[in-house]
Design a protein around this motif. Sequence first.
Motif, mmCIF file in Angstrom:
data_model
loop_
_atom_site.group_PDB
_atom_site.id
_atom_site.type_symbol
_atom_site.label_atom_id
_atom_site.label_comp_id
_atom_site.label_asym_id
_atom_site.label_seq_id
_atom_site.Cartn_x
_atom_site.Cartn_y
_atom_site.Cartn_z
ATOM 1 N N ALA A 44 40.056 41.780 33.388
ATOM 2 C CA ALA A 44 39.782 40.757 34.389
ATOM 3 C C ALA A 44 40.321 39.401 33.938
ATOM 4 N N TRP A 45 40.208 39.117 32.651
ATOM 5 C CA TRP A 45 40.715 37.839 32.133
ATOM 6 C C TRP A 45 42.213 37.718 32.362
ATOM 7 N N LYS A 46 42.905 38.822 32.200
ATOM 8 C CA LYS A 46 44.357 38.826 32.354
ATOM 9 C C LYS A 46 44.747 38.419 33.770
ATOM 10 N N TYR A 47 43.913 38.842 34.749
ATOM 11 C CA TYR A 47 44.237 38.542 36.150
ATOM 12 C C TYR A 47 43.488 37.329 36.669
ATOM 13 N N SER A 48 42.607 36.772 35.856
ATOM 14 C CA SER A 48 41.692 35.708 36.294
ATOM 15 C C SER A 48 40.939 36.131 37.543
ATOM 16 N N SER A 49 40.634 37.417 37.665
ATOM 17 C CA SER A 49 39.928 37.880 38.857
ATOM 18 C C SER A 49 39.180 39.177 38.532
ATOM 19 N N PHE A 50 37.998 39.301 39.147
ATOM 20 C CA PHE A 50 37.252 40.543 38.976
ATOM 21 C C PHE A 50 37.528 41.523 40.109
ATOM 22 N N PHE A 107 45.567 53.371 48.149
ATOM 23 C CA PHE A 107 44.714 52.585 49.052
ATOM 24 C C PHE A 107 43.913 51.544 48.289
ATOM 25 N N GLU A 108 43.743 50.396 48.938
ATOM 26 C CA GLU A 108 42.868 49.360 48.395
ATOM 27 C C GLU A 108 41.429 49.833 48.549
ATOM 28 N N PRO A 109 40.485 49.216 47.803
ATOM 29 C CA PRO A 109 39.083 49.589 48.007
ATOM 30 C C PRO A 109 38.683 49.362 49.459
ATOM 31 N N VAL A 110 37.886 50.284 49.986
ATOM 32 C CA VAL A 110 37.450 50.169 51.381
ATOM 33 C C VAL A 110 36.689 48.873 51.586
ATOM 34 N N MET A 111 35.847 48.521 50.618
ATOM 35 C CA MET A 111 35.015 47.330 50.761
ATOM 36 C C MET A 111 35.598 46.166 49.977
ATOM 37 N N GLU A 112 36.940 46.101 49.887
ATOM 38 C CA GLU A 112 37.593 45.010 49.181
ATOM 39 C C GLU A 112 37.114 43.676 49.757
ATOM 40 N N GLY A 113 36.733 42.760 48.853
ATOM 41 C CA GLY A 113 36.264 41.458 49.313
ATOM 42 C C GLY A 113 34.749 41.382 49.385
ATOM 43 N N TYR A 114 34.065 42.527 49.340
ATOM 44 C CA TYR A 114 32.593 42.521 49.411
ATOM 45 C C TYR A 114 31.949 42.884 48.075
ATOM 46 N N GLY A 115 32.768 43.235 47.110
ATOM 47 C CA GLY A 115 32.211 43.583 45.801
ATOM 48 C C GLY A 115 33.349 43.793 44.839
ATOM 49 N N ASP A 116 33.086 43.589 43.559
ATOM 50 C CA ASP A 116 34.186 43.663 42.608
ATOM 51 C C ASP A 116 33.798 44.481 41.381
ATOM 52 N N LEU A 117 34.550 44.306 40.310
ATOM 53 C CA LEU A 117 34.366 45.054 39.088
ATOM 54 C C LEU A 117 32.937 44.960 38.557
ATOM 55 N N ILE A 118 32.368 43.757 38.633
ATOM 56 C CA ILE A 118 31.022 43.558 38.083
ATOM 57 C C ILE A 118 30.010 44.430 38.834
#
Lengths: 417, 332
Positions: free
Chosen positions: B157-163, B95-106
């Motif tokens: 994160a650098w590898k994906y250019s995304s957090f 499953f993707e994170p429940v709150m995907e899009g509202y918060g990330d790795l940071i």
Amino acid sequence: MRNEGKDETTYEVPIGPIHPALKEPFLIKFKIDGERIVGAEAHPGMNHRGIEFMGMHRNPYKVIPLSERICGICSIVHQHMFVTAVEHAASIEPTNRARYIRVIMSELERIHSHVLWAGVAAHEIGFDTHLHFTWMIREKVMDLLEYITGNRVNYAMWTFGGVNRDIPKKMYPKIEATLKYYEELYGKLEEIFLGDPSIRLRTIGVGVLTKEEALNLCGVGPTVRASGVRKDVRIDQPYAAYGDLDIEYQLPSLYGYKDTGDVFSKTLVRLKELVQSIDIIRQCLDQIPNEDINSEPKMAATLNKLKKADGEGIGRIEAPRGEAFHYVRLKEGKEELDCWKVRASTYNNLATYAPMFMGEQIADIPIIAACIDPCIGCMDRAEIVDVNTGKRWEYEHEELQRLSVKKTEKLLGGLKR
Amino acid sequence: MSWNDFAVRLVLIVLIPLIGIFLGLLYKGFDRKITAMMQSRIGPPWRQPFRDVRKLFMKENIIPDNAVPWIFNGAPIAALVATLVALVYLPMGPFEPVMEGYGDLILVLYLLAIPAVAMAFGGLASGSPYATVGAQRELVLMMSYEFPLAIAAVTIAWKYSSFSLGVISSDPVWNNVGMMGGIGLALVLTTMIAVLPGELSKIPFDQAEAETELAGGILVEYSGRNLGIFYLAEVAKMVVVGTLMIALFFPHNISSWYSFGGPEFGGFILADVGADILFFLLKLLVIIFGAVSLIRVAFSRFQIDRASYFYWVPMTIIGLLGTFLVVLEGVI
């Protein structure tokens, strides 16, 4: 916090009277600066049970089991010392076979005590795996002690003029099997306590006691042998059968290490003494003479002799923790002991805490506190209580010296008269 | 966001923390049992942590006279809430994170720092010298392991250019690197493994609690309900950190290699989802066994300055070297 315009950065951390780093009630007050120890003050007297007082109200035979119960681990040590002291006072000679049995029992207990200590030391630095390992192998020697005496902790083996139970020939194979077991495991113990990097990190250079400090502070046992002091009652003033046996001072320098006096050397000395004990027991089994185990089997006769005896006696032996002694005074016509004084090794070694703690970290407190193998139950023998006011205190060095000088002067004055 | 979507998320936000706590207690029981077996002890039954929590919540909650009550009582709650919130931002199994899009790795990294800070504040507010020393140690340790942890996170994160953790876990990072990048990633993984015991305050990095030195240190004055909440926060943190490690390094799913087929529900093949969930639980078990149980029985406790040095020098150097290799490969 400001204090008379000076920056006060130290704070006080009391370790004890009840604390996981200590196995018995005892108090050390530390002055800490950040994580460094800048001052340490020991406050004994929390575990005083008045055993000597109880002993002075019983006949000597009844004091033997009582003396065993001074300590939970070195019960052999205290009955050995007490019995030797009374024999000394009443001029009773134990038989030779009894002397050898006494040595065998003492050395078995030394194995027991040192293996137990190694486990405690591992626990103090947070290495519980080795605590469980050493305590598991400790069971073997306890089983053997139970096999010989019938008891796991309080053995009731000593009596005036000899021992209560013989070690017959048929018990030798089992003793030998246990000795072999420890001989085989010794390599593993050495690998763990002298080779493991995370243990070396915590023991090398920690809690250093220099030779000079060790001599000045009158430390005893493995604690000072690790600093290179040649001190071992078994060799210096042989008792029981030790005079016939081949023993060597166990110093780190004997095995190519430096006599640094840190926790590592103390561990090393204790491990080497384990091997030495195995060797001593083998020598005893070879040389043990065939005779009675008691010079006077009739208890009533001995009791009668003790009642008539008049004099003082000292039992001085090398406990697993170092030299300890009992002092006994018997008075003619009195069934009870006239005086009984116990001085355990921890009492001497306590003074060595001061230089060992200074400048170390809080994290090193437990292992340094444990490295002298403290036994508070043995040590706590005196606390001054003013019965009228209920006030309690301990005498400091200066005060004791002043009192001592006063007493000497009084005695000298008595002589002049 | 449709109402339907909103309702599903709401249910999951309530459900996932409960599952997280349950898993944490289960794994803690497993950790205790397996540790005991490795130490040749019998050990407690696997359900002991559940009993511990039940008992702690029944016990009297004592607040010391010289404590600051609102900080003292607030700290456990802050620790638990932060840990549980982190869970809903993490991908779990298929499953993707429940709150995907509202918060990330940071955000997750910040949330992970809160329990340690809350414990330190709780310790400082409890007015005991042991707790004060423990709190100082906790803060020192936190400052030490945060940097290597950040290095590991930033490299991925650098590898994906995304957090975004959804993006990161959608494709295992090992598939996107060559030989040199693989070595770099292995170094970064080493750093991450070394951070785990520190993050979870386990031997050799349990200086803040250090039973034989500080008699429980930071938690020495805590009892009853407050201690129970800290207990829950601790076990939930174990799941959070394990899941974070899975999301960053091992987001592999069985369904990407093999499909069992069978009935579907809402776009998911049920048998595959089940297999993925079991695989996820197994991965979590292996990570907790390797980073907690195994290290716990093989080391003694470090002194605090050595622990700090360990993170600041060797681990930081290894982590930076790994990052350098990964970036170098990406640039060439």
